[in-house]
Scaffold this motif. Structure first.
Motif, PDB file in Angstrom:
ATOM      1  N   THR A  91     -12.571  -9.407   4.418  1.00 57.43           N
ATOM      2  CA  THR A  91     -11.358  -9.145   5.189  1.00 57.43           C
ATOM      3  C   THR A  91     -10.748  -7.781   4.895  1.00 57.43           C
ATOM      4  O   THR A  91      -9.928  -7.303   5.659  1.00 57.43           O
ATOM      5  CB  THR A  91     -10.290 -10.203   4.859  1.00 57.43           C
ATOM      6  OG1 THR A  91     -10.146 -10.252   3.436  1.00 57.43           O
ATOM      7  CG2 THR A  91     -10.683 -11.576   5.375  1.00 57.43           C
ATOM      8  N   HIS A  92     -11.131  -7.166   3.766  1.00 58.07           N
ATOM      9  CA  HIS A  92     -10.468  -5.939   3.338  1.00 58.07           C
ATOM     10  C   HIS A  92     -11.482  -4.817   3.080  1.00 58.07           C
ATOM     11  O   HIS A  92     -12.651  -5.080   2.840  1.00 58.07           O
ATOM     12  CB  HIS A  92      -9.683  -6.168   2.048  1.00 58.07           C
ATOM     13  CG  HIS A  92      -8.452  -7.014   2.224  1.00 58.07           C
ATOM     14  ND1 HIS A  92      -8.496  -8.327   2.636  1.00 58.07           N
ATOM     15  CD2 HIS A  92      -7.142  -6.726   2.031  1.00 58.07           C
ATOM     16  CE1 HIS A  92      -7.262  -8.807   2.694  1.00 58.07           C
ATOM     17  NE2 HIS A  92      -6.422  -7.862   2.330  1.00 58.07           N
ATOM     18  N   VAL A  93     -10.993  -3.611   3.099  1.00 57.07           N
ATOM     19  CA  VAL A  93     -11.793  -2.421   2.758  1.00 57.07           C
ATOM     20  C   VAL A  93     -11.185  -1.834   1.482  1.00 57.07           C
ATOM     21  O   VAL A  93      -9.961  -1.853   1.315  1.00 57.07           O
ATOM     22  CB  VAL A  93     -11.737  -1.392   3.912  1.00 57.07           C
ATOM     23  CG1 VAL A  93     -12.440  -0.099   3.533  1.00 57.07           C
ATOM     24  CG2 VAL A  93     -12.358  -1.992   5.168  1.00 57.07           C
ATOM     25  N   ALA A  94     -12.036  -1.322   0.599  1.00 53.66           N
ATOM     26  CA  ALA A  94     -11.542  -0.792  -0.675  1.00 53.66           C
ATOM     27  C   ALA A  94     -10.833   0.544  -0.465  1.00 53.66           C
ATOM     28  O   ALA A  94     -11.255   1.372   0.337  1.00 53.66           O
ATOM     29  CB  ALA A  94     -12.706  -0.624  -1.632  1.00 53.66           C
ATOM     30  N   VAL A  95      -9.736   0.713  -1.206  1.00 48.50           N
ATOM     31  CA  VAL A  95      -9.049   2.017  -1.251  1.00 48.50           C
ATOM     32  C   VAL A  95      -9.339   2.537  -2.655  1.00 48.50           C
ATOM     33  O   VAL A  95      -8.803   2.023  -3.630  1.00 48.50           O
ATOM     34  CB  VAL A  95      -7.526   1.856  -1.043  1.00 48.50           C
ATOM     35  CG1 VAL A  95      -6.851   3.229  -1.013  1.00 48.50           C
ATOM     36  CG2 VAL A  95      -7.227   1.090   0.228  1.00 48.50           C
ATOM     37  N   GLY A  96     -10.236   3.520  -2.763  1.00 50.45           N
ATOM     38  CA  GLY A  96     -10.680   3.960  -4.086  1.00 50.45           C
ATOM     39  C   GLY A  96     -11.643   2.931  -4.672  1.00 50.45           C
ATOM     40  O   GLY A  96     -12.260   2.153  -3.942  1.00 50.45           O
TER      41      GLY A  96
END
Lengths: 175, 189
Positions: A91-96
């Motif tokens: 559901t999410h994309v990594a930030v860093g």
């Protein structure tokens, strides 16, 4: 110390609704058993439900009803199998790289906001798919220049995402 | 939901799925006469006889109680909170236990992040997630927020939280939500 980022956030398992239904069915089945036991003890009046059901079971022989019923059972069974084996949705994309995450729809919001800040853009809508952000803008003036500015502005804004998404943009010229 | 209940759901879906496919395919094959030496009909004459026996009510009662207990446990586990209350801290021994309100620590970590430019609000809690103890911070950020700044602040706050709690098995996760519209503060001139 093994402190570190937790596992990536995921959506609910596709098998969860099946589990809830199966749990409710298990309770219902158990309640019938308990009710019949109480009925035999004279606590509950009325006929035995399991006895009634057993009396209704007649010799089964091949019939035309088996064609639609068989097809429905196979299709439903395949759906259950897919639900059982399907990995939980990402559901999410990594930030860093250190446990910070953002939802896809929020990436779209950031992209749309960045696009609206570009000179000559009147309005912008964005959608974020698996690895791509699709953005549609209405703009006046030089559309080629707007397209280049969009690539630069949105690209820089989302560069911190890991992996950075591909940006697909469509510029509609307003007259 | 814990890992156990997810495994139970998957096993249930798999068993029901295989059962339905077998029953459906069997019925179709029987109807089209594809099973060699298949009986012309199936009889269940033993079933009505069984329900008339003396042991039947005992069997249905015992099985019923068991099924109700299993079903209720299974159902409750779907809706049980993943939250964690107090955590035992480093330095606890037989002379005494040091504990901390895990959620308060996570909430405080989130609160410090609201001082970062572009972060509107935060919530924090500690949950058990897929076999890990996780400090979960949820941040609502402005649509104009700089992702790099927020990311750096979030990582800093997570490390600070680890330092304060001091548990080796604590993990962290920061989830960003972007507000639909930028917050505008009313001004009186």
């Amino acid at each position: 110390m093994n402190n570190g980022p937790a596992k990536r956030p995921v959506g609910a398992a596709a098998a969860a609704p099946v589990g809830v239904l199966a749990a409710v069915a298990t309770v219902a089945l158990g309640a019938v058993g308990v009710r019949d036991s109480l009925q035999a003890a004279g606590v509950v009046s009325g006929p035995s439900w399991t006895g009634w059901l057993a009396g209704k079971v007649e010799p089964v022989q091949p019939g035309d009803w088996m064609i639609p019923a068989g097809v429905i059972a196979v299709v439903a069974g395949l759906w259950f199998l897919v639900a059982a084996l399907r990995p939980r949705r990402v559901t999410h994309v990594a930030v860093g790289q250190d446990g910070v995450w953002i939802r896809r729809r929020d990436i779209a919001r950031l992209a749309a906001e960045s696009a609206e800040a570009v000179d000559s853009v009147i309005s912008a809508t964005a959608k974020s798919r698996r690895r791509t952000v699709r953005i549609t803008v209405r703009a006046t003036g030089d559309t080629d220049r707007v397209a280049t500015d969009l690539d630069t502005t949105i690209g820089q804004r989302l560069a911190v995402l890991s992996p950075p998404p591909r940006i697909r943009r469509r510029v509609v010229e307003e007259h | 939901m814990g890992r156990g209940v997810i495994v139970a759901d998957r096993v249930a879906a798999f068993v029901v799925g295989v059962g339905l496919i077998a029953a459906g395919a069997g019925a179709l094959a029987w109807r089209y006469d594809l099973i060699p030496d298949a009986p012309a009909r199936l009889r269940f004459s033993w079933l009505p006889d069984a329900t008339q026996t003396e042991w039947w009510p005992w069997a249905t009662g015992a099985a019923g109680v068991l099924l109700v207990l299993i079903g209720l446990t299974w159902l409750i586990r779907h809706f049980r909170s993943r939250g964690v209350g107090r955590l035992q801290l480093l330095g606890s021994d037989h002379t005494g236990r040091l504990t901390a309100d895990a959620n308060a620590a996570a909430t405080a970590a989130g609160h410090t992040l609201t001082r970062t430019a572009g972060v509107r609000s935060s919530t924090g809690r500690v949950v058990a997630d897929r076999g890990q103890l996780v400090a979960e911070l949820n941040l609502t950020i402005e649509p104009t927020a700089d992702l790099g700044t927020v990311q750096a602040a979030a990582e800093q706050a997570s490390h600070e939280l680890h330092r304060i709690v001091g548990r080796d098995d604590l993990h962290h996760r920061v989830q960003l939500h972007v507000a639909r519209h930028e917050e505008t503060s009313a001004r009186v001139r």
